[in-house]
Design a protein around this motif. Sequence first.
Motif, PDB file in Angstrom:
ATOM      1  N   HIS A  67      44.398  51.320  50.554  1.00 53.13           N
ATOM      2  CA  HIS A  67      44.691  50.206  49.641  1.00 53.13           C
ATOM      3  C   HIS A  67      43.518  49.992  48.675  1.00 53.13           C
ATOM      4  CE1 HIS A  67      46.709  46.586  48.319  1.00 53.13           C
ATOM      5  NE2 HIS A  67      45.561  45.939  48.453  1.00 53.13           N
ATOM      6  N   GLN A  68      42.301  50.065  49.182  1.00 55.46           N
ATOM      7  CA  GLN A  68      41.124  49.914  48.326  1.00 55.46           C
ATOM      8  C   GLN A  68      41.074  51.008  47.255  1.00 55.46           C
ATOM      9  OE1 GLN A  68      37.314  49.359  50.310  1.00 55.46           O
ATOM     10  NE2 GLN A  68      38.403  48.579  52.114  1.00 55.46           N
ATOM     11  N   LEU A  69      41.410  52.237  47.633  1.00 57.63           N
ATOM     12  CA  LEU A  69      41.397  53.340  46.666  1.00 57.63           C
ATOM     13  C   LEU A  69      42.449  53.157  45.581  1.00 57.63           C
ATOM     14  CD1 LEU A  69      40.806  56.386  49.016  1.00 57.63           C
ATOM     15  CD2 LEU A  69      39.273  55.545  47.229  1.00 57.63           C
ATOM     16  N   ILE A  70      43.624  52.669  45.964  1.00 57.53           N
ATOM     17  CA  ILE A  70      44.671  52.422  44.972  1.00 57.53           C
ATOM     18  C   ILE A  70      44.234  51.346  43.989  1.00 57.53           C
ATOM     19  CG2 ILE A  70      47.005  51.494  44.656  1.00 57.53           C
ATOM     20  CD1 ILE A  70      47.746  53.011  47.270  1.00 57.53           C
ATOM     21  N   ALA A  75      42.145  49.915  38.563  1.00 57.40           N
ATOM     22  CA  ALA A  75      41.094  49.316  37.737  1.00 57.40           C
ATOM     23  C   ALA A  75      40.469  50.361  36.809  1.00 57.40           C
ATOM     24  CB  ALA A  75      40.027  48.685  38.624  1.00 57.40           C
ATOM     25  N   ASP A  76      40.257  51.571  37.306  1.00 59.85           N
ATOM     26  CA  ASP A  76      39.690  52.639  36.472  1.00 59.85           C
ATOM     27  C   ASP A  76      40.630  53.009  35.333  1.00 59.85           C
ATOM     28  OD1 ASP A  76      37.466  52.689  38.113  1.00 59.85           O
ATOM     29  OD2 ASP A  76      38.077  54.509  39.191  1.00 59.85           O
ATOM     30  N   ILE A  77      41.924  53.118  35.626  1.00 59.44           N
ATOM     31  CA  ILE A  77      42.911  53.444  34.592  1.00 59.44           C
ATOM     32  C   ILE A  77      42.922  52.353  33.528  1.00 59.44           C
ATOM     33  CG2 ILE A  77      45.387  53.658  34.118  1.00 59.44           C
ATOM     34  CD1 ILE A  77      45.592  55.068  36.894  1.00 59.44           C
ATOM     35  N   GLU A  78      42.917  51.096  33.961  1.00 57.91           N
ATOM     36  CA  GLU A  78      42.945  49.982  33.012  1.00 57.91           C
ATOM     37  C   GLU A  78      41.684  49.944  32.157  1.00 57.91           C
ATOM     38  OE1 GLU A  78      43.768  46.616  35.503  1.00 57.91           O
ATOM     39  OE2 GLU A  78      45.873  47.207  35.758  1.00 57.91           O
ATOM     40  N   ALA A  79      40.540  50.318  32.728  1.00 55.46           N
ATOM     41  CA  ALA A  79      39.294  50.350  31.958  1.00 55.46           C
ATOM     42  C   ALA A  79      39.337  51.420  30.873  1.00 55.46           C
ATOM     43  CB  ALA A  79      38.103  50.588  32.883  1.00 55.46           C
ATOM     44  N   VAL A  80      39.987  52.532  31.163  1.00 53.00           N
ATOM     45  CA  VAL A  80      40.071  53.632  30.194  1.00 53.00           C
ATOM     46  C   VAL A  80      41.145  53.374  29.145  1.00 53.00           C
ATOM     47  CG1 VAL A  80      40.665  56.081  29.937  1.00 53.00           C
ATOM     48  CG2 VAL A  80      39.137  55.358  31.779  1.00 53.00           C
ATOM     49  N   THR A  81      42.315  52.921  29.578  1.00 52.73           N
ATOM     50  CA  THR A  81      43.450  52.760  28.657  1.00 52.73           C
ATOM     51  C   THR A  81      43.504  51.387  28.003  1.00 52.73           C
ATOM     52  OG1 THR A  81      44.956  51.995  30.384  1.00 52.73           O
ATOM     53  CG2 THR A  81      44.834  54.390  29.997  1.00 52.73           C
ATOM     54  N   ARG A  83      45.044  48.971  29.170  1.00 54.93           N
ATOM     55  CA  ARG A  83      46.415  48.506  29.399  1.00 54.93           C
ATOM     56  C   ARG A  83      46.630  48.383  30.882  1.00 54.93           C
ATOM     57  NH1 ARG A  83      49.908  52.708  26.063  1.00 54.93           N
ATOM     58  NH2 ARG A  83      51.254  52.209  27.814  1.00 54.93           N
ATOM     59  N   PRO A  84      47.563  47.531  31.303  1.00 53.99           N
ATOM     60  CA  PRO A  84      47.843  47.409  32.742  1.00 53.99           C
ATOM     61  C   PRO A  84      48.315  48.750  33.335  1.00 53.99           C
ATOM     62  CG  PRO A  84      48.852  45.603  31.535  1.00 53.99           C
ATOM     63  CD  PRO A  84      48.352  46.586  30.514  1.00 53.99           C
ATOM     64  N   ALA A  85      47.804  49.054  34.487  1.00 50.98           N
ATOM     65  CA  ALA A  85      48.203  50.293  35.176  1.00 50.98           C
ATOM     66  C   ALA A  85      49.401  50.006  36.054  1.00 50.98           C
ATOM     67  CB  ALA A  85      47.050  50.817  36.015  1.00 50.98           C
ATOM     68  N   HIS A  86      50.331  50.936  36.069  1.00 57.98           N
ATOM     69  CA  HIS A  86      51.511  50.854  36.937  1.00 57.98           C
ATOM     70  C   HIS A  86      51.548  52.141  37.764  1.00 57.98           C
ATOM     71  CE1 HIS A  86      52.873  47.321  34.776  1.00 57.98           C
ATOM     72  NE2 HIS A  86      52.621  47.983  33.655  1.00 57.98           N
ATOM     73  N   LEU A  87      51.035  52.065  38.974  1.00 57.90           N
ATOM     74  CA  LEU A  87      50.971  53.254  39.815  1.00 57.90           C
ATOM     75  C   LEU A  87      52.245  53.374  40.643  1.00 57.90           C
ATOM     76  CD1 LEU A  87      47.301  52.955  41.072  1.00 57.90           C
ATOM     77  CD2 LEU A  87      48.175  54.221  39.121  1.00 57.90           C
ATOM     78  N   THR A  88      52.910  54.482  40.495  1.00 56.54           N
ATOM     79  CA  THR A  88      54.099  54.789  41.276  1.00 56.54           C
ATOM     80  C   THR A  88      53.935  56.180  41.856  1.00 56.54           C
ATOM     81  OG1 THR A  88      55.241  55.692  39.365  1.00 56.54           O
ATOM     82  CG2 THR A  88      55.580  53.351  39.834  1.00 56.54           C
ATOM     83  N   GLU A  89      54.763  56.495  42.823  1.00 54.16           N
ATOM     84  CA  GLU A  89      54.681  57.831  43.431  1.00 54.16           C
ATOM     85  C   GLU A  89      55.072  58.901  42.475  1.00 54.16           C
ATOM     86  OE1 GLU A  89      56.304  58.282  47.350  1.00 54.16           O
ATOM     87  OE2 GLU A  89      56.044  56.157  47.688  1.00 54.16           O
TER      88      GLU A  89
END
Length: 89
Positions: A67-70, A75-81, A83-89
């Motif tokens: 859970h911590q890694l997700i 947070a890393d994706i949002e810092a780069v883009t 934009r809000p990150a939407h992680l799906t499988e």
Amino acid sequence: MEHETRWTVDIDIHEYDDRTRAEARLSTGAGTERTGTGTARKHPHDANVPAIGDELAVARAMADLSHQLIEATAADIEAVTRRPAHLTE
């Protein structure tokens, strides 16, 4: 481009009374470390099988670490883009 990295997870299990606590420490080798924790408790009427408490506490510690890694990835994706990150499988 190939990229290979080795991450390691060390797991410590502590048993006391009817409780088991596990810590799963992840090291990325690049200075990043995270620790997940998990616990298990033996019901007073259950048989004394320490391996079961170990398995459950470790599973919960690994789930916490996952859970911590997700969350860190989002947070890393949002810092780069930016934009809000939407992680799906």
